[in-house]
Design a protein around this motif. Structure first.
Motif, mmCIF file in Angstrom:
data_model
loop_
_atom_site.group_PDB
_atom_site.id
_atom_site.type_symbol
_atom_site.label_atom_id
_atom_site.label_comp_id
_atom_site.label_asym_id
_atom_site.label_seq_id
_atom_site.Cartn_x
_atom_site.Cartn_y
_atom_site.Cartn_z
ATOM 1 N N CYS A 42 0.831 -1.057 0.030
ATOM 2 C CA CYS A 42 0.004 -0.159 -0.030
ATOM 3 C C CYS A 42 0.842 1.300 -0.060
ATOM 4 O O CYS A 42 0.455 2.299 -0.559
ATOM 5 N N THR A 43 1.781 1.330 0.729
ATOM 6 C CA THR A 43 2.974 2.335 0.937
ATOM 7 C C THR A 43 3.793 2.483 -0.314
ATOM 8 O O THR A 43 4.170 3.461 -1.013
ATOM 9 N N GLN A 44 4.217 1.397 -0.825
ATOM 10 C CA GLN A 44 5.395 1.414 -2.022
ATOM 11 C C GLN A 44 4.541 1.911 -3.191
ATOM 12 O O GLN A 44 5.117 2.471 -3.927
ATOM 13 N N ILE A 45 3.450 1.347 -3.515
ATOM 14 C CA ILE A 45 2.765 1.924 -4.952
ATOM 15 C C ILE A 45 2.432 3.140 -4.806
ATOM 16 O O ILE A 45 2.421 3.888 -5.775
ATOM 17 N N CYS A 46 2.038 3.799 -3.718
ATOM 18 C CA CYS A 46 1.523 5.234 -3.567
ATOM 19 C C CYS A 46 3.101 6.194 -3.657
ATOM 20 O O CYS A 46 2.900 7.214 -4.427
ATOM 21 N N GLU A 47 4.304 5.591 -3.324
ATOM 22 C CA GLU A 47 5.485 6.248 -3.471
ATOM 23 C C GLU A 47 5.582 6.820 -4.831
ATOM 24 O O GLU A 47 6.327 7.664 -5.159
ATOM 25 N N LEU A 48 5.338 5.913 -5.652
ATOM 26 C CA LEU A 48 5.728 6.248 -7.277
ATOM 27 C C LEU A 48 4.771 7.395 -7.842
ATOM 28 O O LEU A 48 5.001 7.797 -8.524
ATOM 29 N N ILE A 226 11.264 10.949 -14.702
ATOM 30 C CA ILE A 226 11.849 9.708 -14.130
ATOM 31 C C ILE A 226 13.267 10.125 -13.547
ATOM 32 O O ILE A 226 13.397 9.581 -12.631
ATOM 33 N N ILE A 227 14.185 10.977 -14.094
ATOM 34 C CA ILE A 227 15.408 11.365 -13.697
ATOM 35 C C ILE A 227 15.337 11.918 -12.343
ATOM 36 O O ILE A 227 15.777 11.874 -11.413
ATOM 37 N N LEU A 228 14.375 13.189 -12.412
ATOM 38 C CA LEU A 228 14.215 13.897 -11.144
ATOM 39 C C LEU A 228 13.714 13.356 -10.139
ATOM 40 O O LEU A 228 13.690 13.644 -8.977
ATOM 41 N N PHE A 229 12.600 12.565 -10.356
ATOM 42 C CA PHE A 229 11.882 11.550 -9.465
ATOM 43 C C PHE A 229 13.041 10.612 -8.680
ATOM 44 O O PHE A 229 12.946 10.408 -7.343
ATOM 45 N N TRP A 230 14.116 10.070 -9.473
ATOM 46 C CA TRP A 230 15.103 9.340 -8.770
ATOM 47 C C TRP A 230 15.931 10.030 -7.752
ATOM 48 O O TRP A 230 16.311 9.587 -6.816
ATOM 49 N N LEU A 235 9.544 19.684 -6.528
ATOM 50 C CA LEU A 235 8.848 20.777 -7.159
ATOM 51 C C LEU A 235 8.540 20.351 -8.650
ATOM 52 O O LEU A 235 7.797 20.305 -9.173
ATOM 53 N N ILE A 236 10.090 20.341 -9.236
ATOM 54 C CA ILE A 236 10.112 20.309 -10.708
ATOM 55 C C ILE A 236 9.569 19.041 -11.000
ATOM 56 O O ILE A 236 8.948 18.723 -12.265
ATOM 57 N N SER A 237 9.934 17.803 -10.223
ATOM 58 C CA SER A 237 9.416 16.585 -10.553
ATOM 59 C C SER A 237 7.674 16.674 -10.658
ATOM 60 O O SER A 237 7.410 15.896 -11.577
ATOM 61 N N SER A 238 7.149 17.298 -9.640
ATOM 62 C CA SER A 238 5.793 17.505 -9.872
ATOM 63 C C SER A 238 5.333 18.111 -10.938
ATOM 64 O O SER A 238 3.955 17.649 -11.541
ATOM 65 N N LEU A 239 5.747 19.258 -11.161
ATOM 66 C CA LEU A 239 5.215 20.040 -12.504
ATOM 67 C C LEU A 239 5.319 19.305 -13.760
ATOM 68 O O LEU A 239 4.663 19.306 -14.195
#
Length: 333
Positions: A42-48, A226-230, A235-239
Motif C-alpha cells: 500500500c505504501t510502496q505503490i503510492c510512493e511512485l 523519471i530522472i528527477l523523481f529518482w 517541485l520540478i518533478s511534480s510540475l
C-alpha cells in the motif's frame, strides 16, 4: 468544479478520473497483522505517485477555474457565492460528519477520538490529527478561490502571468509553518500548493497542453520526470509529472475516450465520501472478518472499488431526490 456537457474536454475528464484513482489508492489501509502496520504494498505503490497525486488534483482545480469561470468572465460576487455553496457548505457538513463518524468507529481504530466541544470546534480550523485531516484540501481551495480577482487581472497579460508563476515557485521553498504550530485553516501551507493551482491556470490560459501531443516532447518530459523523481527533486518533478499525466491522458483519449466515464464526473464527491467506505473494507471485512494474506490483492482492489463507486452510488441517489440542502452538502449544484 464540473463542466457542462458542451464544455467538456475529453482528455481532461479522463485525467481527473486517473487522478481520483491515485487519491483513493493513497488512502488504502490494509493492516498486516504480523507487524501491526499498513501492508508494505500500500505504501510502496503510492510512493511512485506521491509527487503527482495532490499537485495534479490542485492543478486541475486551477485549470477548471480558468476554463469555466475566468474565461467566461464570471462576476466576482457570483463566483464567491458559488464557492461558498460548493466549498464552504460541504466543508462544514463533512467536518461534522467525520467527527461523529470517527467517534462511532472508536471501537475499531487504534487512534481514538475523545469527544469535547473544544476538540470538535478545533477540527474546523486544525486538520492534523483530527477526523477532518483530509479536508485541508477544501480550506486550501477556498483560499485560492478568494484570489479570483487577482487571477482575472493576471490572465490579461503574459508578463504578469510569467512573473506570478515565478513568484509562486520562489515562495514554495519558504517554510511559513514556522510561524504557526497549528497551521490554522492551512494558511501557512498555501505557498506549497499555490504554484500548482496557478500552473493550472497558466497551462489552460495558453493551451500548453496542445504541445504535449507531440510524441518527442512527451517522451522528453517523461524521461526528465523519471530522472528527477529518482534524485528526489520534488517541485520540478511534480510540475513535469503533471505535464506527463496530461500527455498520457491525451493519448488514452484517442483510443478510449470514455474510460472512467462511470465515475470521473463525480471526483469531488468521491474525495469527500471515500473515507466513509474505505474504512469498512479495512476495519471490518479485512481486519475482523476475512483476514488472509493470500487474498491481499483482492481486498486492495475491493478497497479502491468501495472508495470510488459507493460515493458515486450515494451521489446519484441524492441527485434524484428533492433534498436540495443535501445536494449542497455534498457539493452538487
Amino acid at each position: 468544479m464540473s463542466l457542462l456537457a458542451s464544455e467538456k474536454i475529453e482528455w481532461l475528464s479522463l485525467l481527473r478520473g486517473l487522478n481520483i484513482i491515485l487519491v483513493v489508492m493513497f488512502h488504502v489501509q490494509l493492516i498486516d497483522l504480523s507487524t501491526g502496520e499498513n501492508h508494505p504494498f500500500c505504501t510502496q505503490i503510492c510512493e511512485l505517485f506521491n509527487l503527482i497525486r495532490m499537485p495534479l488534483f490542485i492543478f486541475c482545480s486551477g485549470g477548471l477555474l480558468y476554463i469555466s469561470r475566468i474565461r467566461k468572465n464570471w462576476k466576482i460576487k457570483k463566483l464567491y457565492i458559488d464557492k461558498v455553496k460548493r466549498i464552504v457548505c460541504p466543508f462544514l457538513f463533512f467536518v461534522t460528519f467525520y467527527y461523529v463518524f470517527k467517534l462511532l468507529m472508536n471501537p475499531f481504530t487504534k487512534t481514538k477520538v475523545v469527544f469535547s466541544i473544544g476538540d470538535f470546534l478545533e477540527s474546523f480550523c486544525v486538520y492534523y490529527q483530527h477526523p477532518s485531516a483530509h479536508l485541508w484540501f477544501l480550506a486550501v481551495l477556498f483560499w485560492f478561490m478568494m484570489l479570483y480577482p487577482l487571477f482575472i487581472w493576471l490572465s490579461k497579460s503574459v508578463v504578469r502571468m510569467a512573473f506570478f508563476l515565478s513568484f509562486t515557485i520562489i515562495i514554495y521553498f519558504i517554510d511559513f509553518t514556522y510561524f504557526s504550530l497549528n497551521n490554522y485553516f492551512f494558511l501557512f501551507s498555501l505557498n506549497k500548493y499555490l504554484v500548482f493551482f496557478f500552473f493550472g491556470i497558466f497551462v489552460f490560459r495558453y493551451k500548453i497542453y496542445d504541445y504535449l501531443r507531440d510524441y518527442r516532447l512527451f517522451f522528453l518530459i517523461t524521461g526528465l520526470y523519471i530522472i528527477l523523481f529518482w534524485f528526489k527533486i520534488p517541485l520540478i518533478s511534480s510540475l513535469l509529472g503533471i505535464l506527463m499525466m496530461i500527455g498520457i491522458s491525451q493519448q488514452i483519449a484517442l483510443f478510449l475516450p470514455s474510460l472512467f466515464s462511470s465515475f470521473r464526473e463525480y471526483i469531488y464527491q468521491i474525495f469527500l465520501m471515500s473515507f466513509i467506505f474505505q474504512p469498512f473494507v479495512e476495519l471490518i471485512l479485512w481486519k475482523k472478518l476475512f483476514y488472509n494474506e493470500d487474498l491481499f490483492f483482492f481486498f486492495y482492489i475491493l478497497n479502491v472499488f468501495f472508495g470510488i463507486f459507493f460515493p458515486v452510488l450515494i451521489t446519484k441517489a441524492i441527485e434524484k431526490s428533492n433534498l436540495k440542502w443535501l445536494k449542497i452538502c455534498i457539493g452538487l449544484k
